[in-house]
Design an enzyme around this catalytic site. Sequence first.
Site, PDB file in Angstrom:
ATOM      1  N   GLU A 114       0.736  -1.584   0.254  1.00 11.16           N
ATOM      2  CA  GLU A 114       0.163   0.000   0.016  1.00 11.16           C
ATOM      3  C   GLU A 114       0.911   1.391  -0.496  1.00 11.16           C
ATOM      4  OE1 GLU A 114      -2.537   2.916   0.035  1.00 11.16           O
ATOM      5  OE2 GLU A 114      -3.217   0.961  -0.771  1.00 11.16           O
ATOM      6  N   ARG A 168     -16.461   4.183   4.608  1.00  6.37           N
ATOM      7  CA  ARG A 168     -15.569   3.349   4.121  1.00  6.37           C
ATOM      8  C   ARG A 168     -13.868   2.585   4.814  1.00  6.37           C
ATOM      9  NH1 ARG A 168     -10.213   3.918   0.405  1.00  6.37           N
ATOM     10  NH2 ARG A 168     -10.876   2.162  -0.694  1.00  6.37           N
ATOM     11  N   TYR A 227     -34.418  13.986  -7.110  1.00  2.53           N
ATOM     12  CA  TYR A 227     -33.824  14.285  -8.548  1.00  2.53           C
ATOM     13  C   TYR A 227     -34.112  15.470  -8.986  1.00  2.53           C
ATOM     14  CZ  TYR A 227     -34.501   8.746  -8.604  1.00  2.53           C
ATOM     15  OH  TYR A 227     -34.353   7.338  -8.474  1.00  2.53           O
ATOM     16  N   ALA A 252     -18.234  -0.972  -5.017  1.00  8.19           N
ATOM     17  CA  ALA A 252     -17.372  -2.000  -4.030  1.00  8.19           C
ATOM     18  C   ALA A 252     -17.687  -3.347  -4.080  1.00  8.19           C
ATOM     19  CB  ALA A 252     -17.810  -0.820  -2.549  1.00  8.19           C
TER      20      ALA A 252
END
Length: 475
Positions: A35, A108, A216, A321
């Site tokens: 990483e 996340r 929307y 994901a």
Amino acid sequence: MEKPEFKVIIVGGSIAGLTLAHCLAQANIDHVVLEKRSAIAPQEGAFIGIWPNGARVFEQLGIFGDMEKQTVPFHRMHLRYPDGFSFSSSLPELVSERFGYPIITLDRQRVLEVLHERYPFKSNIIVNKKVVEIQTLDHGARVVTEDGAVYTGDLIVGADGVHSSIRSEMWRLADAISPGLITEHERKSLTVEYACVFGISSPIPGLESGELINSYSDGSCVITFHGEDGRVFWFMIEKLQRKYVYPDNPRFSVDDAAGFCARLSSVPIWRDICVAHLWRNRISVSMTALEEGLFQTWHFGRVVLLGDSVHKMTPNIGQGANTAVEDAATLASLINGLLKSGSASHTSDSDINNLLRVFQSLRYDRVKRTYQQSCSGARLQTRDDFLKILVGRYVFPYVGDYISHSMCKDISGGHVIDFLPLPKRSKAGWAKYSRSNRSRATQLQWGSIWLSPVILCLFCMLFLWPWSSSLPISS
């Protein structure tokens, strides 16, 4: 001399990379994760949705419970249109009942933390290792990092995201060995048409835990997810003035995010709640360009790409994901199958190439369909043209059964880790919706046949009826 064990070099401590590491650990396959950042789980203001197709793989790995207990499942969704019309649906609850897994949303950062915390071989994950070069060998490959370290293995996996250095290196190798394989069209196939602000906000009265809202507007949309204790995860996307070709993307700062939200501050979300409420209660926020693209070349030599490095989609349908998790499960299954077959003692370039060809063939059509749905979802939710306005407002609210059936069929096709048992909590929906007497093509054909008269009737109602009503009626 005994041949070293088969080794996988995973570049990128992403969701795709760490999921693959978990899968390989379960199969006792040697691997290392490199990483480039100094931390595996930085706070970037982003969040992910986990759908049943991703949850089932995490459950196979024994880690979904750690994610699930940190949030609440979604049971209801609301949709709002700019003319004030709205409707509600229990689709999230229906999905959970059919498959045994809820739809959940988490930071996340927290998903990465769970993947890292539950990973059994911490020394295999090395941070501050930016890969700058891939070198081919007679019976393997190696990567060189910015600090001069060298890692050698049998397979190099690029799980390093949309700005993938491994993709660039793979292209460089392909240009040298097979000129013309990577076409100019493919190099320019990653594009940007939307900007997105991701945010996490403290509870807002009127936004109930376990619910989500799609609001929307013309050219933009706001989607909110209400998690545990009312915490609000949200994103707003807006169509840009022009289309960009990667890597010439626009770049955005926190100041840009502030200006974006200020400009849309009065846009309604639900009842008397508007964008200004999200901004006022913000905990973290970030703004980014939304790349979209599906590459044709997923592998070359002993290099293969996973997740956003090879297929990048907008967040509108929440499958980015989950698609990466399926990639990892499929690749690990194939590697394990190769090694169990007895070929481990001579993994030639041909063996690896055959494995990677099978990997792409297994994944490509499913990923392509998900990618196309993502593209359509972004444009439907931002009311991109007249037809999408028409379908989104006058068809979409009234075809719930068709949508839920199609969605369940897509979920049921999710790929799993084939050398681990399927979780006991899985319900009948997996088998029910994966069985069909109609092919995908037939399903889509009938969907088109069904929608065409609806749109035609709407066209007649909107345009022909006013004119015909003013004409004299013959006796």
